[in-house]
Design an enzyme around this catalytic site. Structure first.
Site, mmCIF file in Angstrom:
data_model
loop_
_atom_site.group_PDB
_atom_site.id
_atom_site.type_symbol
_atom_site.label_atom_id
_atom_site.label_comp_id
_atom_site.label_asym_id
_atom_site.label_seq_id
_atom_site.Cartn_x
_atom_site.Cartn_y
_atom_site.Cartn_z
ATOM 1 N N ASP A 479 0.703 -1.484 -0.025
ATOM 2 C CA ASP A 479 -0.110 0.179 -0.516
ATOM 3 C C ASP A 479 0.601 1.507 0.317
ATOM 4 O O ASP A 479 1.950 0.708 0.560
ATOM 5 C CB ASP A 479 -0.895 0.446 1.082
ATOM 6 N N ASN A 487 -5.192 13.139 0.792
ATOM 7 C CA ASN A 487 -6.146 13.375 0.590
ATOM 8 C C ASN A 487 -7.141 15.280 1.990
ATOM 9 O O ASN A 487 -6.988 15.503 1.345
ATOM 10 C CB ASN A 487 -7.425 11.871 1.092
ATOM 11 N N ASP A 496 -6.771 10.032 -6.409
ATOM 12 C CA ASP A 496 -6.384 9.749 -7.339
ATOM 13 C C ASP A 496 -5.835 9.838 -8.292
ATOM 14 O O ASP A 496 -5.493 8.820 -8.667
ATOM 15 C CB ASP A 496 -8.152 10.027 -7.877
ATOM 16 N N GLU A 522 -5.200 2.445 -0.588
ATOM 17 C CA GLU A 522 -4.525 2.998 -1.478
ATOM 18 C C GLU A 522 -3.852 0.926 -1.146
ATOM 19 O O GLU A 522 -3.002 1.401 -1.466
ATOM 20 C CB GLU A 522 -3.711 3.547 -0.108
#
Length: 611
Positions: A479, A487, A496, A522
């Site tokens: 990840d 974010n 994104d 993620e």
């Protein structure tokens, strides 16, 4: 003496003239009877031809209804309404033609009623197809009532045609009998005249022997079968000239009677042959329509190119016998026509060709070359025999593919090729849509990677494979480190962008045989068949460094450094086969990488020990 001879000659002349008149009257009556017989024969031929035309139109309407219901192609019903109208009018004309025979007219009226019932049923079936109720239309074609009506119609038609042919045979026999009678009368008359002439010759002077000889020789030739034998020139007296004229008229009438009879027989034979040819063509087209319907149903159910190729290899040689060929489908990503099916011994083409090398695709219509130099050759032939046909497959103006056939497409096969091409185009479009829908169900829309559902299916398949073969299988759980920061600081669009950049980097770094998936959020998963944990660790280290060097930007601003943590585990026979234990082992290694400071690759201890 001379006067006696003259009187005797006059008496004989009177007798001969009377005999000729009687013979001429009999012959004229026979000729008239022959003409009447020929008219009845022609009438029977007209009735049979009209019956054949009526049944042919009903069969054409039935083929159109059946083809429309089976293939769902409205082109089959293009001329249906006209065929129904012509069939009804032809059946009505049949009733009018049989007005001279009450029994046959009654049978024709019954046949008209059966035809009306059958056409009404076919019109209902076509209306069902036109409103999209194809299944109901097909059920109507196969239900008992529909078949019973068709059987009743066929029986009624057979009885009517059989009776008319019986009447025709009786009329033919009567005509032949009349002809024999005429011939017998002629021969008898000729013999009688010959006797009279001989008697006259015995009493007449030598001056009349030449006319008698001419007349007797001509009559003998006629009696021997020379129907063109005629008396020409002046015979020396008005009486002999009258005899010659009477004979010539009699011979002309006989020749016309024989010609009329032959013409009637030939006309009947031609009508019968035309009816048989029409019936055979309708039967052949009906069989092709059923074959194309079966082929279309199977192609619509095909899920892979291999299944479609197998269907084409079986059915195309039946639809187009003696024509080897291949189907090329358009690959949009490569803009290339790729061979997906062959039949009839056609060789495989592993290269393909671009669309602009085929004149059928460039022109948007069929392209055939029958003889060398008769037309321009397509660029994809590669030196093969220039005797071929290309049929383009288009949908809404878009290239779907092309059918390549080696040889000539005969006119009677063009209908089959047109319907088959439409069915294949529909099947290819259907496959393309199904493939697109499947891609949507197994792909993550943001990153384009496989989703978790596909990962679980693929992992189960790979575990089953290595359980049988004994080869290695490794799994990576990884990840993005501190993903929440992207974010929180830059917004979800920036997050994104990071996910897309990382997914692109991993797709380009791992092998084609590795399955790269987005596990969720993620987190990412990589299935690596045939690879040990140690080998996978080295590969993951290369990917980790590449991701650490990424400079992701969003809306013109830099999002800062990016890093990932990797956990790797290998499947062992002690683990379950659903993949849960392998995922947990890789996940545990990932958490260990997180605890040790992130941005690193950690191998599961059990996997490392096994190696």
């Amino acid at each position: 003496m001379f006067r006696s001879i003259v009187r005797r000659s006059q008496a004989f002349n009177a007798i001969v003239a009377l005999a000729i008149l009687i013979l001429a009257a009999a012959l004229l009556q026979a000729v008239e009877a022959n003409r009447n017989g020929n008219r009845w024969l022609a009438h029977s031929a007209t009735v049979l031809t009209t019956a054949g035309d009526t049944l042919g139109l009903v069969q054409q309407a039935e083929s159109a209804s059946r083809g429309y219901a089976l293939t769902q192609n409205p082109a089959f019903a293009k001329g249906f309404d006209k065929q129904v109208d012509m069939a009804r009018r032809a059946a009505g004309r049949l009733v009018t033609l049989t007005a001279d025979n009450p029994a046959q007219q009654s049978a024709a009226t019954a046949l008209l009623q059966h035809i009306d019932l059958r056409l009404d049923s076919l019109q209902r079936n076509v209306q069902l197809s036109r409103t999209g109720k194809y299944e109901a239309a097909r059920e109507a074609l196969t239900n008992g009532t529909d078949l019973e009506r068709m059987d009743i119609l066929s029986d009624s038609a057979d009885r009517f045609v059989t009776e008319e042919r019986r009447l025709q045979a009786e009329r033919m026999a009567a005509s032949e009998h009349q002809l024999r009678t005429t011939t017998q009368i002629m021969i008898a008359g000729v013999v009688a005249l010959l006797v009279l002439v001989v008697l006259m010759a015995l009493t007449m002077a030598r001056s009349i022997r030449q006319p008698v000889r001419v007349i007797t020789e001509t009559m003998a030739a006629l009696a021997g079968g020379a129907r063109n034998a005629r008396i020409a020139g002046h015979l020396g007296s008005s009486e002999f000239d009258e005899v010659a004229a009477g004979y010539n008229q009699m011979a002309d009438d006989l020749a016309r009677a024989v010609a009329d009879q032959r013409e009637g027989a030939d006309s009947l034979l031609r009508a019968n042959q035309a009816l048989q040819t029409s019936t055979a063509e309708l039967q052949d087209r009906s069989e092709v329509i059923e074959l194309l319907g079966s082929m279309a149903h199977r192609m619509q159910a095909a899920r892979t190119d291999d299944e479609l190729a197998a269907i084409l290899a079986i059915f195309v040689p039946k639809v187009l016998p003696g024509m080897p060929g291949a189907l090329y489908a358009h690959n949009n990503s490569r803009n290339l026509l790729v061979q997906i099916a062959t039949w009839g011994g056609m060789t495989d083409d592993e290269v393909g060709f671009p669309p602009d090398q085929c004149w059928a695709l460039r022109r948007g219509q069929s392209h055939s070359v029958g003889e060398p130099g008769s037309d321009i050759l397509c660029g994809h032939l590669h030196g093969v025999d220039a005797h071929y046909h290309c049929e383009p497959l288009l949908a809404a103006g878009e290239v779907i593919g092309v059918i390549y056939l080696r040889g000539d497409v005969l006119p009677q096969r063009r209908f089959s090729l047109a319907v088959m091409s439409e069915n294949i185009s529909s099947a290819l479009v259907n496959q393309r849509l199904q493939r697109g829908l499947r891609e949507q169900t197994i792909r993550d829309p943001l990153t384009g990677l496989f989703n978790r559902r596909y990962m679980e299916e693929a992992l189960g398949i790979e575990i089953a494979r290595v359980a049988r073969s004994g080869g290695p299988l490794s799994l990576i759980m990884c990840d993005i480190d501190h993903f929440k920061r992207f974010n929180d600081e830059f917004g979800h669009d920036a997050g994104d962008a990071v996910l897309s950049a990382v997914a692109s980097e991993m797709s380009s770094r791992f092998r084609d045989g590795d399955v790269v998936c987005r596990y969720g959020g993620e987190e990412f998963t990589i299935i690596a068949p045939g690879t040990t944990a140690e080998q996978m660790g080295a590969r993951a280290e290369v990917v980790r460094k590449a991701i650490a060097d990424l400079q992701v930007r969003d809306r013109g601003r830099s999002l800062g450094a990016t890093s990932m943590s990797f956990g790797i585990a290998s499947w062992t026979p002690t683990m379950d086969r659903d993949g849960n234990a392998l995922i947990k082992a890789a996940d545990a290694a990932l958490y260990q990488a997180k605890r040790e400071g992130r941005n690193r690759v950690v191998l599961d201890t059990a996997s490392a020990a096994d190696e």
